[in-house]
Motif scaffolding. Sequence first.
Motif, PDB file in Angstrom:
ATOM      1  N   ALA A 110       0.840  -1.207   0.000  1.00 38.72           N
ATOM      2  CA  ALA A 110       0.000   0.000   0.000  1.00 38.72           C
ATOM      3  C   ALA A 110       0.873   1.254   0.000  1.00 38.72           C
ATOM      4  N   MET A 111       1.962   1.233   0.746  1.00 41.29           N
ATOM      5  CA  MET A 111       2.856   2.389   0.781  1.00 41.29           C
ATOM      6  C   MET A 111       3.573   2.565  -0.563  1.00 41.29           C
ATOM      7  N   ALA A 112       3.816   1.463  -1.269  1.00 40.88           N
ATOM      8  CA  ALA A 112       4.437   1.555  -2.590  1.00 40.88           C
ATOM      9  C   ALA A 112       3.479   2.171  -3.608  1.00 40.88           C
ATOM     10  N   LEU A 113       2.175   2.063  -3.357  1.00 44.52           N
ATOM     11  CA  LEU A 113       1.178   2.633  -4.266  1.00 44.52           C
ATOM     12  C   LEU A 113       0.955   4.127  -4.045  1.00 44.52           C
ATOM     13  N   VAL A 114       1.430   4.670  -2.922  1.00 46.51           N
ATOM     14  CA  VAL A 114       1.220   6.091  -2.614  1.00 46.51           C
ATOM     15  C   VAL A 114       1.738   7.001  -3.722  1.00 46.51           C
ATOM     16  N   PRO A 115       2.969   6.799  -4.241  1.00 45.59           N
ATOM     17  CA  PRO A 115       3.423   7.682  -5.332  1.00 45.59           C
ATOM     18  C   PRO A 115       2.516   7.616  -6.563  1.00 45.59           C
ATOM     19  N   LEU A 116       1.974   6.453  -6.860  1.00 49.45           N
ATOM     20  CA  LEU A 116       1.054   6.326  -7.992  1.00 49.45           C
ATOM     21  C   LEU A 116      -0.213   7.141  -7.744  1.00 49.45           C
ATOM     22  N   CYS A 117      -0.734   7.073  -6.520  1.00 47.02           N
ATOM     23  CA  CYS A 117      -1.916   7.869  -6.172  1.00 47.02           C
ATOM     24  C   CYS A 117      -1.612   9.362  -6.252  1.00 47.02           C
ATOM     25  N   THR A 118      -0.438   9.741  -5.800  1.00 44.88           N
ATOM     26  CA  THR A 118      -0.031  11.149  -5.868  1.00 44.88           C
ATOM     27  C   THR A 118       0.035  11.609  -7.313  1.00 44.88           C
ATOM     28  N   TRP A 119       0.618  10.779  -8.174  1.00 45.63           N
ATOM     29  CA  TRP A 119       0.694  11.114  -9.592  1.00 45.63           C
ATOM     30  C   TRP A 119      -0.709  11.291 -10.163  1.00 45.63           C
ATOM     31  N   GLY A 120      -1.614  10.378  -9.840  1.00 41.59           N
ATOM     32  CA  GLY A 120      -2.981  10.465 -10.341  1.00 41.59           C
ATOM     33  C   GLY A 120      -3.676  11.740  -9.907  1.00 41.59           C
ATOM     34  N   THR A 121      -3.471  12.118  -8.661  1.00 45.23           N
ATOM     35  CA  THR A 121      -4.081  13.344  -8.146  1.00 45.23           C
ATOM     36  C   THR A 121      -3.510  14.569  -8.850  1.00 45.23           C
ATOM     37  N   GLU A 122      -2.204  14.593  -9.025  1.00 48.14           N
ATOM     38  CA  GLU A 122      -1.556  15.744  -9.655  1.00 48.14           C
ATOM     39  C   GLU A 122      -1.899  15.885 -11.131  1.00 48.14           C
TER      40      GLU A 122
END
Length: 112
Positions: A76-88
């Motif tokens: 789940a912590m490895a997916l955080v950057p992907l979520c951040t990218w999606g939001t940005e």
Amino acid sequence: MRVIAGKWKPLILYFLAQDGPTRYGELRRAIRDVSDKVLIQQLKELEADGLVKRTDYKEVPPRVDYSLTPLGHSLAMALVPLCTWGTEHMAEVSRVFAERATWTRPGRQPTV
């Protein structure tokens, strides 16, 4: 990639990482568009892969909750950057999806 393959698994991991142990009904409300069948299936797969722990309290009425294992939490912590990218990049991605929706398949007439 096979461990998180499926439309809903990343969201399941996200909500379990945010909320800690979560009962099925809470998870179902958080992931609005998923069917019960698919959510149960994906939870079972995540449990079989060692990412999610299912705790059955053996009570009446039944009480079961789901939480992340240490392996699941690290994913789940490895997916955080992907979520951040999606939001940005949400506006640009939405534009691309809207443009893609106007494409037609070969042999099909465009809809008006």
